[in-house]
Design a protein around this motif. Structure first.
Motif, PDB file in Angstrom:
ATOM      1  N   ALA A  18       4.882  17.470   5.001  1.00  0.00           N
ATOM      2  CA  ALA A  18       5.812  16.403   5.363  1.00  0.00           C
ATOM      3  C   ALA A  18       7.076  16.520   4.531  1.00  0.00           C
ATOM      4  CB  ALA A  18       5.152  15.046   5.131  1.00  0.00           C
ATOM      5  N   GLY A  19       8.214  16.344   5.159  1.00  0.00           N
ATOM      6  CA  GLY A  19       9.488  16.436   4.448  1.00  0.00           C
ATOM      7  C   GLY A  19      10.146  17.778   4.617  1.00  0.00           C
ATOM      8  N   GLY A  20       9.349  18.857   4.653  1.00  0.00           N
ATOM      9  CA  GLY A  20       9.887  20.182   4.962  1.00  0.00           C
ATOM     10  C   GLY A  20      10.854  20.730   3.937  1.00  0.00           C
ATOM     11  N   GLY A  21      10.720  20.382   2.665  1.00  0.00           N
ATOM     12  CA  GLY A  21      11.600  20.916   1.634  1.00  0.00           C
ATOM     13  C   GLY A  21      11.152  22.289   1.172  1.00  0.00           C
ATOM     14  N   HIS A  22      11.591  22.675  -0.044  1.00  0.00           N
ATOM     15  CA  HIS A  22      11.245  24.007  -0.537  1.00  0.00           C
ATOM     16  C   HIS A  22       9.745  24.092  -0.816  1.00  0.00           C
ATOM     17  CE1 HIS A  22      11.802  21.765  -4.335  1.00  0.00           C
ATOM     18  NE2 HIS A  22      10.952  22.629  -4.854  1.00  0.00           N
ATOM     19  N   GLY A  23       9.194  25.272  -0.545  1.00  0.00           N
ATOM     20  CA  GLY A  23       7.774  25.482  -0.782  1.00  0.00           C
ATOM     21  C   GLY A  23       6.865  24.639   0.077  1.00  0.00           C
ATOM     22  N   ALA A  24       7.342  24.234   1.250  1.00  0.00           N
ATOM     23  CA  ALA A  24       6.570  23.324   2.094  1.00  0.00           C
ATOM     24  C   ALA A  24       5.696  24.037   3.110  1.00  0.00           C
ATOM     25  CB  ALA A  24       7.514  22.361   2.824  1.00  0.00           C
ATOM     26  N   ILE A  25       5.735  25.370   3.131  1.00  0.00           N
ATOM     27  CA  ILE A  25       5.061  26.129   4.186  1.00  0.00           C
ATOM     28  C   ILE A  25       3.809  26.803   3.650  1.00  0.00           C
ATOM     29  CG2 ILE A  25       5.270  28.150   5.697  1.00  0.00           C
ATOM     30  CD1 ILE A  25       8.263  27.461   5.945  1.00  0.00           C
ATOM     31  N   VAL A  26       2.744  26.741   4.442  1.00  0.00           N
ATOM     32  CA  VAL A  26       1.553  27.560   4.198  1.00  0.00           C
ATOM     33  C   VAL A  26       1.173  28.223   5.509  1.00  0.00           C
ATOM     34  CG1 VAL A  26      -0.025  25.596   4.550  1.00  0.00           C
ATOM     35  CG2 VAL A  26      -0.811  27.635   3.325  1.00  0.00           C
TER      36      VAL A  26
ATOM     37  N   MET B 157       0.845  -1.202   0.000  1.00  0.00           N
ATOM     38  CA  MET B 157       0.000   0.000   0.000  1.00  0.00           C
ATOM     39  C   MET B 157       0.879   1.251   0.000  1.00  0.00           C
ATOM     40  SD  MET B 157      -2.945   1.140   2.723  1.00  0.00           S
ATOM     41  CE  MET B 157      -3.763   2.713   2.571  1.00  0.00           C
ATOM     42  N   THR B 158       0.546   2.229  -0.839  1.00  0.00           N
ATOM     43  CA  THR B 158       1.298   3.466  -0.937  1.00  0.00           C
ATOM     44  C   THR B 158       0.897   4.418   0.186  1.00  0.00           C
ATOM     45  OG1 THR B 158       1.338   3.233  -3.326  1.00  0.00           O
ATOM     46  CG2 THR B 158       1.889   5.383  -2.447  1.00  0.00           C
ATOM     47  N   THR B 159       1.888   5.102   0.747  1.00  0.00           N
ATOM     48  CA  THR B 159       1.614   6.151   1.720  1.00  0.00           C
ATOM     49  C   THR B 159       1.467   7.460   0.968  1.00  0.00           C
ATOM     50  OG1 THR B 159       2.898   5.002   3.415  1.00  0.00           O
ATOM     51  CG2 THR B 159       2.462   7.346   3.760  1.00  0.00           C
ATOM     52  N   ARG B 160       0.313   8.073   1.092  1.00  0.00           N
ATOM     53  CA  ARG B 160       0.074   9.326   0.393  1.00  0.00           C
ATOM     54  C   ARG B 160       0.905  10.447   1.006  1.00  0.00           C
ATOM     55  NH1 ARG B 160      -5.021   7.548   1.738  1.00  0.00           N
ATOM     56  NH2 ARG B 160      -5.116   9.152   3.354  1.00  0.00           N
ATOM     57  N   THR B 161       1.489  11.271   0.147  1.00  0.00           N
ATOM     58  CA  THR B 161       2.258  12.412   0.654  1.00  0.00           C
ATOM     59  C   THR B 161       1.962  13.662  -0.165  1.00  0.00           C
ATOM     60  OG1 THR B 161       4.167  11.819  -0.722  1.00  0.00           O
ATOM     61  CG2 THR B 161       4.176  11.053   1.564  1.00  0.00           C
ATOM     62  N   ILE B 162       1.906  14.783   0.543  1.00  0.00           N
ATOM     63  CA  ILE B 162       1.947  16.114  -0.058  1.00  0.00           C
ATOM     64  C   ILE B 162       3.284  16.698   0.380  1.00  0.00           C
ATOM     65  CG2 ILE B 162       0.986  18.452  -0.045  1.00  0.00           C
ATOM     66  CD1 ILE B 162      -0.859  16.538  -1.449  1.00  0.00           C
ATOM     67  N   THR B 163       4.138  17.063  -0.577  1.00  0.00           N
ATOM     68  CA  THR B 163       5.480  17.514  -0.214  1.00  0.00           C
ATOM     69  C   THR B 163       5.635  19.024  -0.233  1.00  0.00           C
ATOM     70  OG1 THR B 163       6.192  17.157  -2.500  1.00  0.00           O
ATOM     71  CG2 THR B 163       6.575  15.370  -0.949  1.00  0.00           C
TER      72      THR B 163
ATOM     73  N   ARG C 237       1.898  19.440  -4.294  1.00  0.00           N
ATOM     74  CA  ARG C 237       2.654  18.395  -4.987  1.00  0.00           C
ATOM     75  C   ARG C 237       2.342  17.004  -4.446  1.00  0.00           C
ATOM     76  NH1 ARG C 237       8.984  19.676  -4.732  1.00  0.00           N
ATOM     77  NH2 ARG C 237       8.958  17.835  -6.087  1.00  0.00           N
ATOM     78  N   THR C 238       2.192  16.062  -5.372  1.00  0.00           N
ATOM     79  CA  THR C 238       2.222  14.645  -5.007  1.00  0.00           C
ATOM     80  C   THR C 238       3.117  13.946  -6.021  1.00  0.00           C
ATOM     81  OG1 THR C 238       0.842  12.821  -4.183  1.00  0.00           O
ATOM     82  CG2 THR C 238       0.236  13.752  -6.328  1.00  0.00           C
ATOM     83  N   PRO C 239       3.831  12.886  -5.628  1.00  0.00           N
ATOM     84  CA  PRO C 239       4.886  12.359  -6.499  1.00  0.00           C
ATOM     85  C   PRO C 239       4.429  11.693  -7.786  1.00  0.00           C
ATOM     86  CG  PRO C 239       5.291  11.749  -4.201  1.00  0.00           C
ATOM     87  CD  PRO C 239       3.905  12.320  -4.267  1.00  0.00           C
ATOM     88  N   ASP C 240       3.227  11.085  -7.795  1.00  0.00           N
ATOM     89  CA  ASP C 240       2.885  10.294  -8.980  1.00  0.00           C
ATOM     90  C   ASP C 240       1.376  10.096  -9.085  1.00  0.00           C
ATOM     91  OD1 ASP C 240       2.204   8.144  -7.171  1.00  0.00           O
ATOM     92  OD2 ASP C 240       4.318   7.576  -7.109  1.00  0.00           O
TER      93      ASP C 240
ATOM     94  N   GLY D 188      -1.646  15.978   5.895  1.00  0.00           N
ATOM     95  CA  GLY D 188      -0.350  15.609   6.450  1.00  0.00           C
ATOM     96  C   GLY D 188       0.551  16.759   6.842  1.00  0.00           C
ATOM     97  N   PHE D 189       0.009  17.985   6.908  1.00  0.00           N
ATOM     98  CA  PHE D 189       0.808  19.121   7.359  1.00  0.00           C
ATOM     99  C   PHE D 189       0.923  19.092   8.884  1.00  0.00           C
ATOM    100  CE2 PHE D 189      -0.191  20.441   3.151  1.00  0.00           C
ATOM    101  CZ  PHE D 189       0.671  21.484   2.791  1.00  0.00           C
ATOM    102  N   ALA D 190       1.968  19.707   9.394  1.00  0.00           N
ATOM    103  CA  ALA D 190       2.146  19.850  10.839  1.00  0.00           C
ATOM    104  C   ALA D 190       2.071  21.329  11.209  1.00  0.00           C
ATOM    105  CB  ALA D 190       3.486  19.282  11.265  1.00  0.00           C
TER     106      ALA D 190
END
Length: 322
Positions: A194-202, A1-7, A226-229, A178-180
């Motif tokens: 999740a991941g905290g890369g560029h553009g990860a803040i709202v 099962m894939t874990t859904r992520t918004i990066t 963003r989602t990977p696929d 999935g935001f913190a």
């Protein structure tokens, strides 16, 4: 099962007025690359400009629908009310001087979560911010752009979403997407993907007394995450529909695949896939140099070229090849 992520942020789309003025500002003044010159797939007699870094990396892409002669919008609750780009931590003085030399008024906003913020508006009144941060990713700078690489914009830092009340939007971000929650300053609540890369803040700004936003030039149309696929995007669609959101079917936007829904405060959200990217229909070295159309519009290319306003590439000052 894939874990859904918004990066983080994939792109943000806004409304402009005059297309040439928009092109000139974002390429010449802000130093972004025009990575795709195309049309609004839902309204092909309107341009769709995509600006970003060299490759048009997700998290660097600001896009516009230019509507010549359209009325000025109202920036306010139920909208993205500020778009923030990341710049190197020591570049604020450079940008203040550079923008002033181009006739752009720069306001020094109060320091926000420890970062210096320069606030400006584009020629249509769209609120923009340059955030001087140690987290600016040098890999996102356009190495051969008009702004020296030491000071060039490095993708998005964040976006501000204004709401009359913020709690339900906050629940969607944290419980579903999935935001913190990573901090608060007054009526500004910060969330990080999740991941905290560029553009990860709202930032969610609670402004109950604000005039409700109205779509028009100088306002944001939607924000895409963003989602990977494609697999994860389908999972996101299923989960959002299960929770009662009205979600569109997956829509092929050529350069990514999209689903759309409105968050509880009324802001139009999109979830977009990272692939296939902007080099799918023209060489990476020549992005944005000619009008690109999806195959279904090629039979009416001649008509669209007659209807669309002529534009000149700001850097080359030569007519765009259609």
């Amino acid at each position: 099962m894939t874990t859904r992520t918004i990066t983080g942020i994939h792109h943000i789309t806004a409304i402009a007025g005059d297309p040439q003025r928009n092109l000139d500002f974002y390429t010449t003044v802000l130093g972004l690359r025009l990575v795709k010159l195309t049309v609004n797939f839902d309204d092909p007699q309107t341009y769709h400009f995509y600006f970003g870094n060299e490759e048009g990396t997700p998290g660097s892409i600001l896009t516009f629908f230019p509507w010549p002669g359209a009325r000025r919008g109202v920036v306010g609750p139920s909208q993205v009310t500020a778009i923030a780009f990341a710049i190197p931590v020591d570049s604020a003085a450079y940008w203040r001087s550079h923008l002033s030399n181009h006739g752009v008024t720069v306001a020094d906003s109060p320091e926000r979560f420890g970062d210096s913020v320069l606030a400006v508006t584009d020629p249509d009144g769209l609120p923009l911010e340059l955030v001087a941060t140690s987290h600016a990713d040098a890999m996102l700078a356009w190495k051969d752009g008009p702004i020296g690489v030491d000071h060039a914009i490095r993708g998005f830092h964040s976006a501000t979403v204004s709401e009359v009340g913020y709690e339900q939007t906050a629940h969607l971000l944290t419980d579903t997407m999935g935001f913190a929650h990573v901090g608060s300053e007054g009526n500004r609540f910060r969330y990080q993907a999740a991941g905290g890369g560029h553009g990860a803040i709202v930032d969610v700004l609670c402004t109950p007394a604000g005039r409700v936003g109205q779509l028009g030039t100088g306002t944001v149309h939607h924000i895409a995450w963003r989602t990977p696929d494609d697999v994860q995007q389908r999972e996101w669609r299923g989960e959002l529909a299960r929770l009662g959101y009205n979600v569109t079917p997956v829509i092929d936007r050529t350069y990514f695949h999209s689903i759309y829904y409105r968050e509880p405060g009324g802001v139009l959200f999109e979830i977009a896939t990272d692939p296939p990217g902007f080099a799918i229909d023209e060489p990476a070295a020549h992005l944005g140099e000619r009008l690109m159309l999806p195959q279904r519009f090629e039979p009416v290319r001649a008509m669209l070229e007659r209807v669309l306003p002529p534009v000149t590439l700001p850097v080359a000052r030569s007519k765009v090849t259609r």
